[in-house]
Design a protein around this motif. Structure first.
Motif, PDB file in Angstrom:
ATOM      1  N   GLY A  75       0.816  -1.208   0.000  1.00  0.00           N
ATOM      2  CA  GLY A  75       0.000   0.000   0.000  1.00  0.00           C
ATOM      3  C   GLY A  75       0.849   1.256   0.000  1.00  0.00           C
ATOM      4  N   ALA A  76       0.180   2.365  -0.209  1.00  0.00           N
ATOM      5  CA  ALA A  76       0.880   3.648  -0.105  1.00  0.00           C
ATOM      6  C   ALA A  76       1.453   3.790   1.307  1.00  0.00           C
ATOM      7  N   SER A  77       0.753   3.226   2.283  1.00  0.00           N
ATOM      8  CA  SER A  77       1.191   3.377   3.686  1.00  0.00           C
ATOM      9  C   SER A  77       2.564   2.766   3.932  1.00  0.00           C
ATOM     10  N   PHE A  80       5.313   5.131   3.212  1.00  0.00           N
ATOM     11  CA  PHE A  80       5.565   6.166   4.233  1.00  0.00           C
ATOM     12  C   PHE A  80       6.832   5.812   5.019  1.00  0.00           C
ATOM     13  N   TRP A 103      -3.122  12.433   4.768  1.00  0.00           N
ATOM     14  CA  TRP A 103      -2.142  11.469   4.250  1.00  0.00           C
ATOM     15  C   TRP A 103      -0.705  11.948   4.389  1.00  0.00           C
ATOM     16  N   CYS A 149       2.075  15.370  -0.356  1.00  0.00           N
ATOM     17  CA  CYS A 149       0.962  14.569  -0.875  1.00  0.00           C
ATOM     18  C   CYS A 149       0.241  15.489  -1.846  1.00  0.00           C
ATOM     19  N   ASN A 151      -2.369  15.291  -3.793  1.00  0.00           N
ATOM     20  CA  ASN A 151      -3.831  15.412  -3.704  1.00  0.00           C
ATOM     21  C   ASN A 151      -4.269  14.730  -2.413  1.00  0.00           C
ATOM     22  N   THR A 153      -6.712  13.100  -0.336  1.00  0.00           N
ATOM     23  CA  THR A 153      -7.944  12.373  -0.619  1.00  0.00           C
ATOM     24  C   THR A 153      -9.052  12.655   0.400  1.00  0.00           C
ATOM     25  N   ASP A 173       3.364  11.789  -3.092  1.00  0.00           N
ATOM     26  CA  ASP A 173       2.300  10.778  -3.029  1.00  0.00           C
ATOM     27  C   ASP A 173       1.176  11.259  -3.936  1.00  0.00           C
ATOM     28  N   SER A 175      -1.334   9.236  -4.952  1.00  0.00           N
ATOM     29  CA  SER A 175      -2.317   8.141  -4.979  1.00  0.00           C
ATOM     30  C   SER A 175      -3.657   8.530  -5.607  1.00  0.00           C
ATOM     31  N   SER A 176      -4.219   9.646  -5.164  1.00  0.00           N
ATOM     32  CA  SER A 176      -5.591   9.939  -5.603  1.00  0.00           C
ATOM     33  C   SER A 176      -5.666  10.906  -6.776  1.00  0.00           C
ATOM     34  N   GLN A 196      -5.486   1.678  -5.959  1.00  0.00           N
ATOM     35  CA  GLN A 196      -6.941   1.517  -5.750  1.00  0.00           C
ATOM     36  C   GLN A 196      -7.738   2.812  -5.788  1.00  0.00           C
ATOM     37  N   LYS A 197      -7.067   3.942  -5.992  1.00  0.00           N
ATOM     38  CA  LYS A 197      -7.808   5.194  -6.092  1.00  0.00           C
ATOM     39  C   LYS A 197      -8.183   5.456  -7.548  1.00  0.00           C
TER      40      LYS A 197
HETATM   41  C1  PLP Z   1      -5.496   5.968   0.227  1.00  0.00           C
HETATM   42  C2  PLP Z   1      -4.287   6.790   0.328  1.00  0.00           C
HETATM   43  C3  PLP Z   1      -3.144   6.333   0.994  1.00  0.00           C
HETATM   44  C4  PLP Z   1      -3.090   5.018   1.727  1.00  0.00           C
HETATM   45  O1  PLP Z   1      -3.190   3.976   0.847  1.00  0.00           O
HETATM   46  P1  PLP Z   1      -3.079   2.448   1.324  1.00  0.00           P
HETATM   47  O2  PLP Z   1      -2.910   1.737   0.050  1.00  0.00           O
HETATM   48  O3  PLP Z   1      -4.362   2.138   2.028  1.00  0.00           O
HETATM   49  O4  PLP Z   1      -1.917   2.328   2.231  1.00  0.00           O
HETATM   50  C5  PLP Z   1      -2.033   7.149   1.006  1.00  0.00           C
HETATM   51  N1  PLP Z   1      -2.035   8.340   0.393  1.00  0.00           N
HETATM   52  C6  PLP Z   1      -3.119   8.810  -0.258  1.00  0.00           C
HETATM   53  C7  PLP Z   1      -3.058  10.136  -0.925  1.00  0.00           C
HETATM   54  C8  PLP Z   1      -4.277   8.048  -0.314  1.00  0.00           C
HETATM   55  O5  PLP Z   1      -5.351   8.506  -0.955  1.00  0.00           O
END
Ligand code: PLP
Length: 362
Positions: A75-77, A80, A103, A149, A151, A153, A173, A175-176, A196-197
């Protein structure tokens, strides 16, 4: 069969064409006689899938050759922790963090457990309703990187222009907002996204890293699986990768190319976001929670100001086929995530529902 308009922040909506294609290939992937879920990650079929995915991603973004593309897990986590462990010396390293929402705050806290993490800007005092002033950041002289980060989320904030970090290494980051607009890869030392975003199923993280940032040798005390070089040296196949997730991501990359690429996605995303924000700004009932200039195009938080009315909205919208509009548990209210795969019709249906809801609840 009936499909809803799914406004979930993640795992989130995927293009219907991609899901249909995956369904068609479920039992027999291209004559292999098996599902992608069943095949060896060392097979020629899977090698083709991951090679195509990387090539299509490189083409979509325009990733320079001196960057590696990694498909990771955790995961993104997990990143970190991995980011400070790879790019700042464990124990003695220093890095700067811009804390602009949940985030980046989590990333900052995790880094603080491993290295000296300095918070050089924060929007927390104003409950992350706008980005902090980044015009004159007091960066730490020996910081190894600056982290953002791009965006947020949960809070619905977006860096529409990147903070000026001079010649520092910028790590983002995404992710979103990944692939929601063109990315100028060369501006970053690393950018990454949990799939997954905006890209695929949960279980895959895509990381793009400048090769010259990767430490040359082993990093003492850091697990092999946490060192980016491990997967960089092995084409993301050091161990079993999240095969099915990578396969779906690859299909989404092809879908994005067929849509006209990231420039076309940006235009569409701006159009969809404008529809929704205009409706919020016109309304006497709904209010946006973020200042206009920092609003996210992907995650749109809004409130009625009355938690009971928010709850009623969530319930009635779900009954109308508009699902997952509840705000994140940490901030409450409402949130519509309108990622790449959300068609304009979905946003129009939401706006229409909001107008009817307002009339009925005057
Ligand atoms: C959802 C999200 C995360 C965490 O993602 P995981 O895959 O659940 O660890 C981290 N950063 C952002 C910007 C997110 O939207």
């Amino acid at each position: 069969m009936s499909r809803v308009y799914n406004f979930s922040a993640g795992p989130a909506i995927l293009p219907e064409e991609v899901l249909k294609e995956a369904a068609d290939e479920m039992l027999d992937y291209k004559g292999s006689g098996m599902s992608v879920m069943e095949m060896s990650h060392r097979s020629k079929w899977f090698q083709g899938i991951i090679d195509d995915a990387e090539a299509d991603l490189r083409e979509l973004i325009g990733i320079p050759d001196d960057y590696v593309v990694l498909f990771l897990q955790g995961g993104a986590s997990m990143q970190f922790a991995n980011i400070p462990l790879n790019f700042a010396l464990p124990g003695s390293g220093v890095a700067d963090y811009l804390v602009t929402g949940q985030w980046s705050k989590k990333a900052f806290q995790e880094a603080g457990r491993l290295i000296t993490a300095n918070k050089v800007a924060s929007g927390e005092d104003d409950n992350f309703t706008h980005l902090p002033d980044c015009s004159d950041l007091a960066l730490t002289p020996d910081a190894e990187y600056v982290y953002i980060c791009e965006n947020e989320t949960v809070h619905g904030l977006k860096f529409h222009t990147l903070p000026d970090v001079g010649d520092r290494t910028l790590i983002s980051d995404m992710s979103s907002c990944f692939l929601s607009e063109p990315i100028d890869a060369g501006k970053y030392g690393m950018f990454y996204a949990g799939a997954q975003k905006n890209v695929g199923p949960a279980g895959v993280v895509i990381a793009v890293i400048a090769k010259d940032l990767l430490p040359e040798g082993d990093i003492a005390g850091v697990p092999v699986m946490c060192q980016y070089k491990t997967q960089a040296d092995k084409g993301s196949l050091y161990n079993t990768p999240p095969c099915y997730g990578i396969y779906i991501c690859g299909k989404v990359f092809k879908w994005l190319k067929a849509q006209g690429g990231l420039g076309a996605m940006k235009e569409r995303n701006e159009e969809k976001a404008a529809l929704l924000y205009d409706a919020i700004d016109r309304s006497d009932l709904f209010k946006g929670t973020v200042v206009k200039e920092d609003r996210s195009l992907m995650n749109v938080p809004f409130v009625t100001g009355d938690p009971d009315l928010d709850a009623k909205f969530v319930k009635e919208s779900a009954a109308a086929g508009l699902t997952n509009l509840k705000g994140h548990r940490s901030v409450g209210g409402l949130r519509a995530s309108i990622y790449n795969a959300m068609p304009k019709e979905g946003v129009e249906a939401l706006v229409d529902f909001m107008e009817r809801f307002e009339l009925a609840n005057k």
